[in-house]
Design a protein around this motif. Structure first.
Motif, mmCIF file in Angstrom:
data_model
loop_
_atom_site.group_PDB
_atom_site.id
_atom_site.type_symbol
_atom_site.label_atom_id
_atom_site.label_comp_id
_atom_site.label_asym_id
_atom_site.label_seq_id
_atom_site.Cartn_x
_atom_site.Cartn_y
_atom_site.Cartn_z
ATOM 1 N N GLY A 84 -31.596 34.338 -31.071
ATOM 2 C CA GLY A 84 -30.741 33.794 -30.014
ATOM 3 C C GLY A 84 -29.374 33.458 -30.573
ATOM 4 N N ASN A 85 -28.491 32.963 -29.714
ATOM 5 C CA ASN A 85 -27.168 32.542 -30.171
ATOM 6 C C ASN A 85 -26.636 31.450 -29.257
ATOM 7 O OD1 ASN A 85 -25.909 33.720 -27.886
ATOM 8 N ND2 ASN A 85 -25.763 35.674 -28.924
ATOM 9 N N CYS A 86 -25.621 30.772 -29.735
ATOM 10 C CA CYS A 86 -24.944 29.767 -28.925
ATOM 11 C C CYS A 86 -23.520 29.596 -29.434
ATOM 12 C CB CYS A 86 -25.695 28.446 -28.929
ATOM 13 S SG CYS A 86 -25.617 27.548 -30.476
ATOM 14 N N THR A 87 -22.659 29.113 -28.567
ATOM 15 C CA THR A 87 -21.269 28.848 -28.929
ATOM 16 C C THR A 87 -21.118 27.343 -29.104
ATOM 17 O OG1 THR A 87 -20.568 30.760 -27.653
ATOM 18 C CG2 THR A 87 -18.869 29.175 -28.239
ATOM 19 N N VAL A 88 -20.526 26.950 -30.233
ATOM 20 C CA VAL A 88 -20.392 25.539 -30.580
ATOM 21 C C VAL A 88 -18.908 25.198 -30.692
ATOM 22 C CG1 VAL A 88 -20.918 23.801 -32.333
ATOM 23 C CG2 VAL A 88 -22.570 25.596 -31.831
ATOM 24 N N VAL A 89 -18.514 24.069 -30.128
ATOM 25 C CA VAL A 89 -17.141 23.576 -30.272
ATOM 26 C C VAL A 89 -17.041 22.911 -31.636
ATOM 27 C CG1 VAL A 89 -15.412 21.987 -29.375
ATOM 28 C CG2 VAL A 89 -16.909 23.223 -27.797
ATOM 29 N N ILE A 90 -16.117 23.415 -32.487
ATOM 30 C CA ILE A 90 -16.010 22.859 -33.840
ATOM 31 C C ILE A 90 -14.773 21.984 -34.013
ATOM 32 C CG2 ILE A 90 -17.368 24.645 -34.950
ATOM 33 C CD1 ILE A 90 -14.759 25.999 -35.784
ATOM 34 N N ASP A 91 -13.799 22.112 -33.100
ATOM 35 C CA ASP A 91 -12.593 21.292 -33.220
ATOM 36 C C ASP A 91 -11.963 21.137 -31.836
ATOM 37 O OD1 ASP A 91 -10.495 19.832 -34.282
ATOM 38 O OD2 ASP A 91 -9.339 21.613 -34.814
ATOM 39 N N LYS A 92 -11.844 19.896 -31.384
ATOM 40 C CA LYS A 92 -11.210 19.639 -30.094
ATOM 41 C C LYS A 92 -9.763 19.238 -30.331
ATOM 42 C CE LYS A 92 -15.196 18.321 -27.404
ATOM 43 N NZ LYS A 92 -15.774 17.353 -26.489
ATOM 44 N N GLY A 93 -8.872 20.063 -29.842
ATOM 45 C CA GLY A 93 -7.454 19.749 -29.943
ATOM 46 C C GLY A 93 -6.955 19.191 -28.625
ATOM 47 N N GLU A 94 -5.639 18.891 -28.584
ATOM 48 C CA GLU A 94 -5.081 18.359 -27.347
ATOM 49 C C GLU A 94 -5.020 19.425 -26.263
ATOM 50 O OE1 GLU A 94 -1.359 16.417 -27.895
ATOM 51 O OE2 GLU A 94 -2.118 15.139 -29.489
ATOM 52 N N LYS A 95 -4.631 20.647 -26.643
ATOM 53 C CA LYS A 95 -4.465 21.709 -25.657
ATOM 54 C C LYS A 95 -5.668 22.644 -25.571
ATOM 55 C CE LYS A 95 0.531 21.778 -25.816
ATOM 56 N NZ LYS A 95 1.714 22.576 -25.978
ATOM 57 N N ASP A 96 -6.260 22.921 -26.690
ATOM 58 C CA ASP A 96 -7.404 23.835 -26.679
ATOM 59 C C ASP A 96 -8.418 23.417 -27.733
ATOM 60 O OD1 ASP A 96 -5.908 24.450 -28.905
ATOM 61 O OD2 ASP A 96 -6.027 26.608 -28.659
ATOM 62 N N GLU A 97 -9.565 23.990 -27.649
ATOM 63 C CA GLU A 97 -10.612 23.672 -28.601
ATOM 64 C C GLU A 97 -11.065 24.941 -29.317
ATOM 65 O OE1 GLU A 97 -13.254 21.714 -25.906
ATOM 66 O OE2 GLU A 97 -14.171 23.578 -25.269
ATOM 67 N N LYS A 98 -11.449 24.791 -30.577
ATOM 68 C CA LYS A 98 -11.922 25.928 -31.359
ATOM 69 C C LYS A 98 -13.436 26.027 -31.225
ATOM 70 C CE LYS A 98 -8.248 25.688 -34.770
ATOM 71 N NZ LYS A 98 -7.913 25.504 -36.185
ATOM 72 N N LYS A 99 -13.877 27.248 -30.968
ATOM 73 C CA LYS A 99 -15.306 27.480 -30.808
ATOM 74 C C LYS A 99 -15.787 28.474 -31.848
ATOM 75 C CE LYS A 99 -15.101 26.726 -25.865
ATOM 76 N NZ LYS A 99 -15.318 27.298 -24.530
ATOM 77 N N GLU A 100 -17.063 28.375 -32.169
ATOM 78 C CA GLU A 100 -17.666 29.292 -33.133
ATOM 79 C C GLU A 100 -19.048 29.705 -32.638
ATOM 80 O OE1 GLU A 100 -17.986 29.661 -37.919
ATOM 81 O OE2 GLU A 100 -18.468 27.723 -37.067
ATOM 82 N N LEU A 101 -19.368 30.965 -32.857
ATOM 83 C CA LEU A 101 -20.666 31.498 -32.459
ATOM 84 C C LEU A 101 -21.669 31.298 -33.595
ATOM 85 C CD1 LEU A 101 -22.219 33.133 -30.292
ATOM 86 C CD2 LEU A 101 -21.477 35.196 -31.475
#
Length: 132
Positions: A84-101
């Motif tokens: 399986g897989n999932c997308t995880v938020v690794i860094d929440k910024g003010e404008k956007d957030e970084k996600k990683e699979l």
């Protein structure tokens, strides 16, 4: 006239000789054994993806997070079925957030940056031969 006949006969003999040489050289003795690759049905299934570990060592985590505990480690060149897989938020910024699979393997979770994904196991095994 005799020269032409001799020339034609020589050509025919050369052709027949070449044909017999080709016939006998191409025939090889077969011991009756057929070589078959042993493939499991899931090795070629289009529904199952396979992960080839590309990092020298990759930590296998209990959950899909870098903060989660490491429960095992994988070595470069190992191949695992992706469960399986999932997308995880690794860094929440003010404008956007970084996600990683992240991918779920048989033992735990691993980030997508540590693996290469292939549509079947045979492709993963071929790629394994090319990595160092």
């Amino acid at each position: 006239m005799m020269r032409i006949v001799c020339f034609v006969i020589k050509r025919i003999l050369v052709f027949v000789g070449f044909f017999f040489c080709l016939y006998f050289v191409s025939c090889t003795k077969n011991d009756g054994q057929l070589e078959m690759q042993s493939l499991a049905p899931q090795d070629l299934s289009p529904r199952i993806e396979w992960a080839l570990i590309k990092d020298p060592y990759a930590a296998c985590r209990k959950d899909a997070s870098y903060e989660s505990e490491t429960i095992a480690s994988f070595r470069k060149g190992e191949i695992y079925e992706i469960k399986g897989n999932c997308t995880v938020v690794i860094d929440k910024g003010e404008k956007d957030e970084k996600k990683e699979l992240w991918y779920a393997l048989e033992d735990g979770w691993i980030p997508s940056s540590a693996v290469k994904v292939y549509s079947n196991k045979l492709k993963a095994e071929q790629a394994k031969k090319s990595i160092k």
